[in-house]
Design a protein around this motif. Structure first.
Motif, PDB file in Angstrom:
ATOM      1  N   LEU A   1      26.575 -48.914 -22.232  1.00  0.00           N
ATOM      2  CA  LEU A   1      27.565 -49.966 -21.987  1.00  0.00           C
ATOM      3  C   LEU A   1      28.564 -50.050 -23.133  1.00  0.00           C
ATOM      4  O   LEU A   1      29.776 -50.151 -22.916  1.00  0.00           O
ATOM      5  CB  LEU A   1      26.864 -51.316 -21.813  1.00  0.00           C
ATOM      6  CG  LEU A   1      26.306 -51.656 -20.428  1.00  0.00           C
ATOM      7  CD1 LEU A   1      25.500 -52.943 -20.503  1.00  0.00           C
ATOM      8  CD2 LEU A   1      27.435 -51.797 -19.425  1.00  0.00           C
ATOM      9  N   ILE A   2      28.056 -50.031 -24.349  1.00  0.00           N
ATOM     10  CA  ILE A   2      28.932 -50.133 -25.516  1.00  0.00           C
ATOM     11  C   ILE A   2      29.892 -48.949 -25.559  1.00  0.00           C
ATOM     12  O   ILE A   2      31.102 -49.107 -25.789  1.00  0.00           O
ATOM     13  CB  ILE A   2      28.100 -50.202 -26.810  1.00  0.00           C
ATOM     14  CG1 ILE A   2      27.309 -51.522 -26.851  1.00  0.00           C
ATOM     15  CG2 ILE A   2      28.988 -50.081 -28.039  1.00  0.00           C
ATOM     16  CD1 ILE A   2      26.279 -51.579 -27.968  1.00  0.00           C
ATOM     17  N   LEU A   3      29.363 -47.756 -25.326  1.00  0.00           N
ATOM     18  CA  LEU A   3      30.187 -46.549 -25.317  1.00  0.00           C
ATOM     19  C   LEU A   3      31.324 -46.682 -24.310  1.00  0.00           C
ATOM     20  O   LEU A   3      32.482 -46.383 -24.605  1.00  0.00           O
ATOM     21  CB  LEU A   3      29.297 -45.351 -24.990  1.00  0.00           C
ATOM     22  CG  LEU A   3      29.918 -43.961 -24.891  1.00  0.00           C
ATOM     23  CD1 LEU A   3      28.906 -42.924 -25.374  1.00  0.00           C
ATOM     24  CD2 LEU A   3      30.305 -43.628 -23.453  1.00  0.00           C
ATOM     25  N   GLU A   4      30.997 -47.143 -23.100  1.00  0.00           N
ATOM     26  CA  GLU A   4      32.013 -47.286 -22.060  1.00  0.00           C
ATOM     27  C   GLU A   4      33.004 -48.395 -22.396  1.00  0.00           C
ATOM     28  O   GLU A   4      34.210 -48.275 -22.133  1.00  0.00           O
ATOM     29  CB  GLU A   4      31.342 -47.553 -20.722  1.00  0.00           C
ATOM     30  CG  GLU A   4      30.534 -46.364 -20.207  1.00  0.00           C
ATOM     31  CD  GLU A   4      29.894 -46.615 -18.850  1.00  0.00           C
ATOM     32  OE1 GLU A   4      29.982 -47.773 -18.355  1.00  0.00           O
ATOM     33  OE2 GLU A   4      29.314 -45.675 -18.288  1.00  0.00           O
ATOM     34  N   HIS A   5      32.522 -49.472 -22.988  1.00  0.00           N
ATOM     35  CA  HIS A   5      33.415 -50.576 -23.347  1.00  0.00           C
ATOM     36  C   HIS A   5      34.417 -50.158 -24.431  1.00  0.00           C
ATOM     37  O   HIS A   5      35.558 -50.647 -24.450  1.00  0.00           O
ATOM     38  CB  HIS A   5      32.602 -51.782 -23.827  1.00  0.00           C
ATOM     39  CG  HIS A   5      32.027 -52.578 -22.705  1.00  0.00           C
ATOM     40  ND1 HIS A   5      30.972 -53.444 -22.865  1.00  0.00           N
ATOM     41  CD2 HIS A   5      32.344 -52.617 -21.397  1.00  0.00           C
ATOM     42  CE1 HIS A   5      30.672 -54.001 -21.698  1.00  0.00           C
ATOM     43  NE2 HIS A   5      31.499 -53.508 -20.803  1.00  0.00           N
ATOM     44  N   ILE A   6      33.991 -49.269 -25.330  1.00  0.00           N
ATOM     45  CA  ILE A   6      34.909 -48.775 -26.356  1.00  0.00           C
ATOM     46  C   ILE A   6      36.079 -48.060 -25.689  1.00  0.00           C
ATOM     47  O   ILE A   6      37.250 -48.260 -26.054  1.00  0.00           O
ATOM     48  CB  ILE A   6      34.187 -47.836 -27.336  1.00  0.00           C
ATOM     49  CG1 ILE A   6      33.169 -48.612 -28.179  1.00  0.00           C
ATOM     50  CG2 ILE A   6      35.183 -47.114 -28.236  1.00  0.00           C
ATOM     51  CD1 ILE A   6      33.769 -49.629 -29.107  1.00  0.00           C
ATOM     52  N   LEU A   7      35.785 -47.204 -24.694  1.00  0.00           N
ATOM     53  CA  LEU A   7      36.868 -46.498 -23.991  1.00  0.00           C
ATOM     54  C   LEU A   7      37.720 -47.463 -23.177  1.00  0.00           C
ATOM     55  O   LEU A   7      38.950 -47.355 -23.152  1.00  0.00           O
ATOM     56  CB  LEU A   7      36.285 -45.418 -23.080  1.00  0.00           C
ATOM     57  CG  LEU A   7      36.356 -43.981 -23.599  1.00  0.00           C
ATOM     58  CD1 LEU A   7      37.801 -43.492 -23.636  1.00  0.00           C
ATOM     59  CD2 LEU A   7      35.735 -43.857 -24.984  1.00  0.00           C
ATOM     60  N   GLN A   8      37.073 -48.397 -22.492  1.00  0.00           N
ATOM     61  CA  GLN A   8      37.824 -49.358 -21.674  1.00  0.00           C
ATOM     62  C   GLN A   8      38.752 -50.195 -22.547  1.00  0.00           C
ATOM     63  O   GLN A   8      39.922 -50.417 -22.197  1.00  0.00           O
ATOM     64  CB  GLN A   8      36.846 -50.258 -20.917  1.00  0.00           C
ATOM     65  CG  GLN A   8      36.071 -49.540 -19.821  1.00  0.00           C
ATOM     66  CD  GLN A   8      34.924 -50.382 -19.283  1.00  0.00           C
ATOM     67  OE1 GLN A   8      34.513 -51.374 -19.892  1.00  0.00           O
ATOM     68  NE2 GLN A   8      34.392 -49.984 -18.140  1.00  0.00           N
ATOM     69  N   ALA A   9      38.227 -50.663 -23.678  1.00  0.00           N
ATOM     70  CA  ALA A   9      39.049 -51.492 -24.566  1.00  0.00           C
ATOM     71  C   ALA A   9      40.188 -50.670 -25.172  1.00  0.00           C
ATOM     72  O   ALA A   9      41.328 -51.140 -25.259  1.00  0.00           O
ATOM     73  CB  ALA A   9      38.186 -52.098 -25.667  1.00  0.00           C
ATOM     74  N   SER A  10      39.899 -49.439 -25.581  1.00  0.00           N
ATOM     75  CA  SER A  10      40.934 -48.598 -26.182  1.00  0.00           C
ATOM     76  C   SER A  10      42.043 -48.298 -25.178  1.00  0.00           C
ATOM     77  O   SER A  10      43.222 -48.209 -25.544  1.00  0.00           O
ATOM     78  CB  SER A  10      40.315 -47.293 -26.690  1.00  0.00           C
ATOM     79  OG  SER A  10      39.334 -47.545 -27.674  1.00  0.00           O
ATOM     80  N   ASP A  11      41.682 -48.136 -23.909  1.00  0.00           N
ATOM     81  CA  ASP A  11      42.653 -47.797 -22.870  1.00  0.00           C
ATOM     82  C   ASP A  11      43.663 -48.924 -22.650  1.00  0.00           C
ATOM     83  O   ASP A  11      44.809 -48.674 -22.273  1.00  0.00           O
ATOM     84  CB  ASP A  11      41.919 -47.481 -21.569  1.00  0.00           C
ATOM     85  CG  ASP A  11      42.796 -46.740 -20.573  1.00  0.00           C
ATOM     86  OD1 ASP A  11      43.773 -46.086 -21.001  1.00  0.00           O
ATOM     87  OD2 ASP A  11      42.505 -46.800 -19.366  1.00  0.00           O
TER      88      ASP A  11
END
Length: 579
Positions: free
Chosen positions: A330-340
């Motif tokens: 979840l954290i890994l995916e949230h990092i990409l989502q937030a960066s996007d």
């Protein structure tokens, strides 16, 4: 530059910019960093970076400024121009640093995740990235002996560095020159994902497997860089109509995201990058599968509208309390989502620029007949909806996870400020953006040919060329960012010096000491250097001067009762770039 173009300044900053910045390094930045080192003796990261930047500016600055001064007709678009080369170099340097860590610390293999995790939850007929998504990617057990970074002991072979650069070039060439979904956006997302990963607290649940595994961090930044490669400039719904074969290949699901994964993976697996792959994987098929797992989950997470993916994320949330790997994923995916979408959580002007880029891209698609609805009709309300239903909930989740410490507070606060300001000013901004675009008589032809498509939203508000705009923006933003950091350091140094005087010299009648608080920073530092107690304290406390560099702006000085407290509150130096 904007002030000059808008007529608010009579002096064009470009002709003197190279000399001004070179002088700034010599007369302001390096002396200030020398002052930092005198208070924090083990601080070498900032000085090394400043010296490297000064050297790079001395070597390449004239070339970059020459590109700005060239007439627009002489600056070719594409990956051969100076501005794109600049971004390519920045991305290569970032990936090189991470790859060095992978080679140095990445011998131990992580357990493999089960296959077809997503396929077991949702039926899809084709073997595509969509069905490769894992519920939980297994993270490597943390080796506490390597819980902090060690100095790099491995230099990458020249052939590996050459292939890494060529890989980034090919990825850059894979991005069309759309106003928003372009290589600058990819670079922005990659840079911010790297910052967010470096800001993570490895002691928090689910974070240690990311923070202490350079392979995972490399995969996150790589995924960010390639996440929109070969983007068509239209949403998935329209893409399905324009490219039915591609839509069928990907079962009408997350078409652009799956295509980007396949394009990037195809480039990486080509014969041109054998040495780069050997550096990453060696002979380990498991490591190769692991990189693909990380890339698939990260990039697919950027599709926020697919119903199946939303349901799968909810399932992961339900399991995360009892499954640390689920939490890490979840954290890994949230990092990409937030960066996007991080532009929505940054300074108002940055948000305005990128918002303008996206509006231009979608309005251009409408003029070309690639969209049925004029985006200007619902842009104001759409932005409010996006803040309320995606940006703010995502920022709150990051804050609740606790993995980003004070950085998540800053992101949430800025997102709220941008949302509030858009609610007040957004309608007029929409009118202005539309009016600016309608003044361009050849907008349709220009965008279709991509000959002068903008890399930057600043082109919405001025007539400067694409390359000039992009390069000017990049240089100005870097200088402004560095200047802000220096100002923060200067204020905190001055406060810390004043505190040391107040605590250590309390009651002393020496007139020099009595007036030291009002003296300049260099005079204070010279006073401290002459005191044996100061050097003893610095040596004793040197190990405490390590904190996240990206949290500098969050460190504040409240009431300080003791010298120890003053020293502890002065922990500014990045733990992420171990000294």
């Amino acid at each position: 530059m904007e002030a000059f173009l808008a007529g608010r300044s009579t002096e064009d900053p470009r002709p003197r910019w190279h000399d001004v910045q070179a002088l700034a390094f010599e007369e302001k930045i390096l002396p200030l960093l020398d002052a930092v080192e005198s208070i924090i003796p083990n601080d070498t990261y900032l000085i090394q970076e400043a010296l490297q930047n000064m050297s790079s500016w001395a070597k390449n600055g004239q070339e970059r400024m020459a590109a700005i001064l060239l007439p627009s007709a002489q600056v070719e678009a594409g990956c051969g121009d100076v501005s794109s080369s600049f971004l390519i170099s920045k991305n290569v340097n970032m990936l090189e640093s991470l790859l060095k860590e992978v080679v140095t610390l990445g011998d131990e293999e992580a357990p493999e995740s089960p296959t077809s995790d997503f396929q077991s939850h949702f039926e899809t007929p084709n073997e595509t990235p969509y069905v490769e998504i894992q519920l939980a990617i297994q993270m490597k057990p943390v080796n506490r002996s390597l819980s902090t970074k060690v100095p790099f002991v491995v230099d990458l072979a020249p052939v590996v560095l050459a292939e890494l650069r060529e890989f980034v070039i090919q990825i850059a060439m894979g991005y069309e020159k759309h106003p928003f979904h372009n290589f600058q956006h990819a670079s922005h997302v990659a840079h911010l994902s790297n910052i967010l990963v470096h800001s993570m607290d490895g002691s928090k649940e689910g974070a240690s497997g990311i923070v202490h595994d350079p392979f995972v961090r490399f995969a996150i930044v790589l995924s960010a860089l390639v996440h929109d490669v070969d983007h068509s400039g239209v949403p998935n719904g329209r893409l399905a109509e324009e490219k039915p074969d591609m839509a069928r290949k990907y079962s009408q699901k997350s078409i652009a995201e799956q295509n980007s994964i396949d394009v990037a993976w195809g480039i990486l697996m080509s014969d041109a990058f054998v040495n780069l792959r050997n550096c990453l994987f060696g002979n380990s098929a498991a490591k190769q599968r692991r990189l693909r797992q990380l890339m698939v989950n990260s990039i697919m997470a950027t599709d926020i509208f697919d119903q199946g993916l939303r349901e799968f994320r909810e399932l992961r949330w339900e399991k995360s309390s009892s499954c640390e790997s689920c939490m890490s994923t979840l954290i890994l995916e949230h990092i990409l989502q937030a960066s996007d979408v991080v532009h929505t959580m940054q300074d108002w002007e940055i948000y305005r620029q990128w918002n303008g880029c996206l509006f231009q891209e979608m309005y251009t698609a409408y003029l070309e007949g690639r969209a049925d609805k004029d985006p200007s009709e619902g842009w104001y309300d759409g932005e409010l909806w996006f803040f309320d239903n995606w940006v703010l909930p995502l920022a709150r989740k990051l804050k609740e996870s606790g993995v980003l410490n004070a950085v998540s507070d800053q992101l949430l606060e800025q997102a709220n400020r941008n949302r509030s300001r858009w609610e007040v000013e957004g309608r007029q901004i929409c009118i202005s953006m539309l009016a600016s675009l309608k003044k361009r008589p050849s907008l349709r032809d220009t965008t279709a040919s991509s000959s002068t498509s903008s890399y930057s939203a600043r082109s919405l508000f001025s007539d400067v060329s694409t390359s000039e705009t992009m390069l000017t923006t990049t240089i100005v933003e870097e200088i402004e960012s560095l200047t802000k950091v220096m100002k923060r350091y200067e204020r905190k140094l001055d406060t810390a010096c004043g505190t040391l005087v107040a605590v250590k010299c309390k009651g002393e009648a020496d007139p020099i000491i009595a007036g030291l608080k009002e003296q300049s920073l260099p005079n204070k530092l010279q006073f401290f250097r002459e005191k044996s107690w100061y050097n003893e304290i610095c040596q004793k406390k040197s190990e405490t001067f390590k904190l996240h560099y990206d949290e500098i702006s969050a460190v504040t000085f409240g009431p300080i009762e003791s010298l120890d407290e003053a020293l502890i509150n002065a922990e500014w130096i990045a733990n992420d770039f171990e000294i």
